[in-house]
Design a protein around this motif. Structure first.
Motif, PDB file in Angstrom:
ATOM      1  N   GLY A  40       0.829  -1.200   0.000  1.00  0.00           N
ATOM      2  CA  GLY A  40       0.000   0.000   0.000  1.00  0.00           C
ATOM      3  C   GLY A  40       0.861   1.247   0.000  1.00  0.00           C
ATOM      4  N   PHE A  41       0.982   1.922  -1.150  1.00  0.00           N
ATOM      5  CA  PHE A  41       1.860   3.095  -1.200  1.00  0.00           C
ATOM      6  C   PHE A  41       1.130   4.410  -1.448  1.00  0.00           C
ATOM      7  N   ALA A  42      -0.143   4.370  -1.880  1.00  0.00           N
ATOM      8  CA  ALA A  42      -0.912   5.602  -2.119  1.00  0.00           C
ATOM      9  C   ALA A  42      -0.128   6.544  -3.042  1.00  0.00           C
ATOM     10  N   HIS A  43       0.249   7.740  -2.544  1.00  0.00           N
ATOM     11  CA  HIS A  43       1.007   8.701  -3.347  1.00  0.00           C
ATOM     12  C   HIS A  43       2.500   8.378  -3.382  1.00  0.00           C
ATOM     13  N   GLY A  44       2.959   7.595  -2.399  1.00  0.00           N
ATOM     14  CA  GLY A  44       4.378   7.246  -2.358  1.00  0.00           C
ATOM     15  C   GLY A  44       5.197   8.002  -1.343  1.00  0.00           C
ATOM     16  N   VAL A  45       4.559   8.700  -0.404  1.00  0.00           N
ATOM     17  CA  VAL A  45       5.304   9.479   0.592  1.00  0.00           C
ATOM     18  C   VAL A  45       6.157   8.571   1.473  1.00  0.00           C
ATOM     19  N   SER A  46       5.560   7.477   1.937  1.00  0.00           N
ATOM     20  CA  SER A  46       6.317   6.560   2.794  1.00  0.00           C
ATOM     21  C   SER A  46       7.453   5.910   2.015  1.00  0.00           C
ATOM     22  N   HIS A  62      17.040  -1.724  -1.638  1.00  0.00           N
ATOM     23  CA  HIS A  62      15.924  -1.465  -2.537  1.00  0.00           C
ATOM     24  C   HIS A  62      14.590  -1.613  -1.814  1.00  0.00           C
ATOM     25  N   VAL A  63      13.589  -0.899  -2.334  1.00  0.00           N
ATOM     26  CA  VAL A  63      12.211  -0.991  -1.845  1.00  0.00           C
ATOM     27  C   VAL A  63      11.334  -1.548  -2.956  1.00  0.00           C
ATOM     28  N   VAL A  64      10.556  -2.572  -2.645  1.00  0.00           N
ATOM     29  CA  VAL A  64       9.508  -3.066  -3.531  1.00  0.00           C
ATOM     30  C   VAL A  64       8.185  -2.679  -2.887  1.00  0.00           C
ATOM     31  N   THR A  65       7.358  -1.931  -3.600  1.00  0.00           N
ATOM     32  CA  THR A  65       6.115  -1.444  -3.019  1.00  0.00           C
ATOM     33  C   THR A  65       4.945  -1.761  -3.944  1.00  0.00           C
ATOM     34  N   ILE A  66       3.824  -2.186  -3.351  1.00  0.00           N
ATOM     35  CA  ILE A  66       2.691  -2.687  -4.131  1.00  0.00           C
ATOM     36  C   ILE A  66       1.411  -1.946  -3.766  1.00  0.00           C
ATOM     37  N   ASP A  67       0.664  -1.583  -4.781  1.00  0.00           N
ATOM     38  CA  ASP A  67      -0.677  -1.027  -4.617  1.00  0.00           C
ATOM     39  C   ASP A  67      -1.470  -1.429  -5.862  1.00  0.00           C
ATOM     40  N   GLY A 123      -2.042  -0.893   3.718  1.00  0.00           N
ATOM     41  CA  GLY A 123      -2.862  -0.966   2.521  1.00  0.00           C
ATOM     42  C   GLY A 123      -4.347  -0.930   2.777  1.00  0.00           C
ATOM     43  N   ALA A 124      -4.980  -2.097   2.711  1.00  0.00           N
ATOM     44  CA  ALA A 124      -6.443  -2.165   2.794  1.00  0.00           C
ATOM     45  C   ALA A 124      -6.975  -1.876   4.178  1.00  0.00           C
ATOM     46  N   HIS A 125      -6.178  -2.171   5.208  1.00  0.00           N
ATOM     47  CA  HIS A 125      -6.604  -1.981   6.599  1.00  0.00           C
ATOM     48  C   HIS A 125      -7.805  -2.845   6.974  1.00  0.00           C
ATOM     49  N   ARG A 126      -7.959  -3.959   6.286  1.00  0.00           N
ATOM     50  CA  ARG A 126      -9.091  -4.840   6.566  1.00  0.00           C
ATOM     51  C   ARG A 126      -8.599  -6.259   6.831  1.00  0.00           C
ATOM     52  N   TRP A 127      -9.384  -6.977   7.630  1.00  0.00           N
ATOM     53  CA  TRP A 127      -9.018  -8.310   8.066  1.00  0.00           C
ATOM     54  C   TRP A 127      -8.734  -9.242   6.895  1.00  0.00           C
ATOM     55  N   ASP A 128      -9.632  -9.278   5.908  1.00  0.00           N
ATOM     56  CA  ASP A 128      -9.521 -10.264   4.836  1.00  0.00           C
ATOM     57  C   ASP A 128      -8.216 -10.135   4.042  1.00  0.00           C
TER      58      ASP A 128
END
Length: 226
Positions: A40-46, A62-67, A123-128
């Protein structure tokens, strides 16, 4: 890249506050990970804060980031923000067609699967999706590595962007009002025999993977370091 420089270039862009960015940057500088996975990267600030710290440390990091592909519609998108910070060479953004759990499945299917020293779940912030994502990412987190969960107390009912969505309003009240990331941290991470050094701080949940498997199991190789 110094903290002040990256903070100036991403100023005013959600969803990581300057205080959180500082904590993240300083953690990376202390922990010195080589491979980072972000969900979960949204705009990419983190991602920019993490990459800036890796840039400061130097070496092969390196950073691998997924959204999802919906992140391309954000203004600015992560690609623009990375270019603004001149950190694109340190970050590989993956735009998933459906979810990052599918991308994690692809990673696990590689021979050998990638190994990470730090996993940031935001990312989703949900249990599933995120409960499953923890179990998948755990398979690729090196012994001694850290996992961080953001927004322990976030709920769908209090989300300004989601609470009025039809699919959210149709959910049972329990699912709308339960802090689902906190339940993941308490029910899955805290009870996992391989994790220690658990801490909750300002809405974040930290956990460190033990250097070796439980007693009686063959120990994993130590993670790479300087």
């Amino acid at each position: 890249m110094k903290l002040a420089d990256v903070a100036d270039r991403v100023a005013g862009i959600p969803h990581m506050t300057p205080q959180q960015g500082q904590v993240m940057y300083e953690f990376i500088m202390r922990a010195r990970p080589r491979r980072i996975l972000e969900l979960g990267f949204a705009h990419g600030v983190s991602a920019c804060h993490m990459a800036a710290a890796l840039d400061e440390l130097g070496g092969a990091r390196h950073v691998v980031t997924i959204d999802t592909r919906h992140a391309l519609q954000r203004r600015p998108p992560i690609t623009e923000l990375l270019a603004r910070c001149e950190l694109g060479h340190l970050v590989t953004p993956i735009f998933a067609d459906t979810s990052y759990t599918w991308e994690l499945m692809r990673m696990l299917g590689k021979d050998p699967p990638p190994s990470f020293d730090f996993v940031y779940v935001d990312g989703a912030h949900r249990w599933d999706p995120d409960g499953f994502a923890f179990l998948l990412a755990d398979r690729m987190l090196a012994p001694g590595g850290w996992m961080l969960f953001d927004d322990l107390d976030w709920t769908l009912a209090e989300s300004p962007s989601l609470r009025d969505e039809e699919w959210v309003r149709e959910l049972p009240a329990e699912q709308r009002t339960t802090p689902q990331v906190r339940r993941i941290f308490d029910l899955l991470v805290r009870t996992h025999p391989d994790y220690t050094d658990l801490q909750k701080d300002n809405g974040w949940g930290w956990a460190r993977k033990k250097p070796y498997r439980p007693a009686g199991a063959f120990p994993w190789p130590a993670p790479g370091g300087d």
